[in-house]
Scaffold this motif. Structure first.
Motif, PDB file in Angstrom:
ATOM      1  N   UNK A  73     -33.730   0.308 -22.405  1.00  0.00           N
ATOM      2  CA  UNK A  73     -32.852  -0.346 -21.493  1.00  0.00           C
ATOM      3  C   UNK A  73     -33.212   0.240 -20.059  1.00  0.00           C
ATOM      4  N   UNK A  74     -33.233  -0.537 -19.077  1.00  0.00           N
ATOM      5  CA  UNK A  74     -33.525  -0.151 -17.841  1.00  0.00           C
ATOM      6  C   UNK A  74     -32.494  -0.804 -16.738  1.00  0.00           C
ATOM      7  N   UNK A  75     -31.954  -0.443 -16.061  1.00  0.00           N
ATOM      8  CA  UNK A  75     -31.238  -0.940 -15.126  1.00  0.00           C
ATOM      9  C   UNK A  75     -32.012  -1.084 -13.696  1.00  0.00           C
ATOM     10  N   UNK A  76     -32.065  -2.281 -13.195  1.00  0.00           N
ATOM     11  CA  UNK A  76     -33.134  -2.754 -12.071  1.00  0.00           C
ATOM     12  C   UNK A  76     -32.020  -3.533 -11.214  1.00  0.00           C
ATOM     13  N   UNK A  77     -32.274  -3.307  -9.753  1.00  0.00           N
ATOM     14  CA  UNK A  77     -31.646  -4.323  -9.044  1.00  0.00           C
ATOM     15  C   UNK A  77     -31.828  -5.749  -9.323  1.00  0.00           C
ATOM     16  N   UNK A  78     -31.151  -6.528  -9.206  1.00  0.00           N
ATOM     17  CA  UNK A  78     -31.143  -7.950  -9.352  1.00  0.00           C
ATOM     18  C   UNK A  78     -32.088  -8.665  -8.657  1.00  0.00           C
ATOM     19  N   UNK A  79     -32.398  -8.259  -7.353  1.00  0.00           N
ATOM     20  CA  UNK A  79     -33.220  -8.679  -6.378  1.00  0.00           C
ATOM     21  C   UNK A  79     -34.752  -8.415  -6.980  1.00  0.00           C
ATOM     22  N   UNK A  80     -34.851  -7.308  -7.551  1.00  0.00           N
ATOM     23  CA  UNK A  80     -36.220  -6.801  -8.093  1.00  0.00           C
ATOM     24  C   UNK A  80     -36.585  -7.713  -9.196  1.00  0.00           C
ATOM     25  N   UNK A  81     -35.747  -7.773 -10.055  1.00  0.00           N
ATOM     26  CA  UNK A  81     -35.794  -8.582 -11.268  1.00  0.00           C
ATOM     27  C   UNK A  81     -36.006 -10.129 -10.891  1.00  0.00           C
ATOM     28  N   UNK A  82     -35.331 -10.531 -10.006  1.00  0.00           N
ATOM     29  CA  UNK A  82     -35.629 -11.948  -9.480  1.00  0.00           C
ATOM     30  C   UNK A  82     -36.817 -12.239  -8.870  1.00  0.00           C
ATOM     31  N   UNK A  83     -37.364 -11.209  -8.179  1.00  0.00           N
ATOM     32  CA  UNK A  83     -38.809 -11.393  -7.385  1.00  0.00           C
ATOM     33  C   UNK A  83     -39.818 -11.490  -8.586  1.00  0.00           C
ATOM     34  N   UNK A  84     -39.641 -10.515  -9.820  1.00  0.00           N
ATOM     35  CA  UNK A  84     -40.552 -10.625 -10.581  1.00  0.00           C
ATOM     36  C   UNK A  84     -40.920 -11.974 -11.362  1.00  0.00           C
ATOM     37  N   UNK A  85     -39.580 -12.265 -11.706  1.00  0.00           N
ATOM     38  CA  UNK A  85     -39.305 -13.436 -12.613  1.00  0.00           C
ATOM     39  C   UNK A  85     -39.819 -14.722 -11.786  1.00  0.00           C
ATOM     40  N   UNK A  86     -39.685 -14.895 -10.558  1.00  0.00           N
ATOM     41  CA  UNK A  86     -39.944 -16.060  -9.907  1.00  0.00           C
ATOM     42  C   UNK A  86     -41.466 -16.224  -9.791  1.00  0.00           C
ATOM     43  N   UNK A  87     -42.101 -15.179 -10.007  1.00  0.00           N
ATOM     44  CA  UNK A  87     -43.615 -15.366 -10.395  1.00  0.00           C
ATOM     45  C   UNK A  87     -43.893 -15.995 -11.661  1.00  0.00           C
ATOM     46  N   UNK A  88     -43.139 -16.357 -12.532  1.00  0.00           N
ATOM     47  CA  UNK A  88     -43.443 -16.931 -13.744  1.00  0.00           C
ATOM     48  C   UNK A  88     -43.470 -16.072 -15.058  1.00  0.00           C
ATOM     49  N   UNK A  89     -44.085 -16.625 -16.251  1.00  0.00           N
ATOM     50  CA  UNK A  89     -44.188 -15.886 -17.347  1.00  0.00           C
ATOM     51  C   UNK A  89     -44.842 -14.831 -17.342  1.00  0.00           C
ATOM     52  N   UNK A  90     -44.737 -13.791 -17.913  1.00  0.00           N
ATOM     53  CA  UNK A  90     -45.449 -12.381 -17.769  1.00  0.00           C
ATOM     54  C   UNK A  90     -44.820 -11.319 -16.877  1.00  0.00           C
ATOM     55  N   UNK A  91     -43.695 -11.645 -16.429  1.00  0.00           N
ATOM     56  CA  UNK A  91     -42.864 -10.734 -15.386  1.00  0.00           C
ATOM     57  C   UNK A  91     -42.658  -9.331 -15.894  1.00  0.00           C
ATOM     58  N   UNK A  92     -42.613  -9.208 -17.210  1.00  0.00           N
ATOM     59  CA  UNK A  92     -41.994  -8.047 -17.736  1.00  0.00           C
ATOM     60  C   UNK A  92     -43.602  -7.080 -17.736  1.00  0.00           C
ATOM     61  N   UNK A  93     -44.575  -7.771 -18.164  1.00  0.00           N
ATOM     62  CA  UNK A  93     -45.935  -7.079 -18.132  1.00  0.00           C
ATOM     63  C   UNK A  93     -46.218  -6.639 -16.773  1.00  0.00           C
TER      64      UNK A  93
END
Length: 107
Positions: A73-93
């Motif tokens: 479990x890791x807390x990240x800033x919402x804008x950081x997560x949004x930036x990675x998610x915006x690039x599409x599937x595979x954002x966690x990788x």
């Protein structure tokens, strides 16, 4: 009064429509009750077919990884997560790749 829930382990003793077979199918099956002697002689599948049982056991699921990932479990800033998610599937990788690079670990 509530209806009794059917016990799945109890076989139907009489034909019941709507179970995927016809009355003719039901009547065509000759399945006598097992005798006490037959039940006494019964052996577990793994005992009768050990090689087949082992191959079935081994072939289930994904092969084990040499270096499996660990869930955290890791807390990240919402804008950081949004930036990675915006690039599409595979954002966690992709986050994992950035962290490996920052930690100086090989890919």
């Amino acid at each position: 009064m509530t209806a009794r829930k059917p016990n799945i382990t109890e076989p139907d003793k009489k034909f019941k429509p709507g179970k995927g077979f016809t009355k003719a199918d039901w009547d065509a099956v000759d399945s006598p009750e097992a005798t006490d002697e037959q039940i006494a002689q019964a052996r577990p599948f793994v005992e009768v077919f050990p090689d087949l049982a082992e191959s079935i056991r081994r072939s289930r699921g994904r092969p084990a990884l040499d270096n499996p990932k660990k869930q955290v479990t890791l807390r990240l800033d919402s804008d950081v997560v949004a930036r990675f998610r915006a690039a599409g599937p595979g954002w966690q990788s992709r986050i994992n790749d950035v962290l490996r690079k920052a930690a100086g670990l090989p890919k």
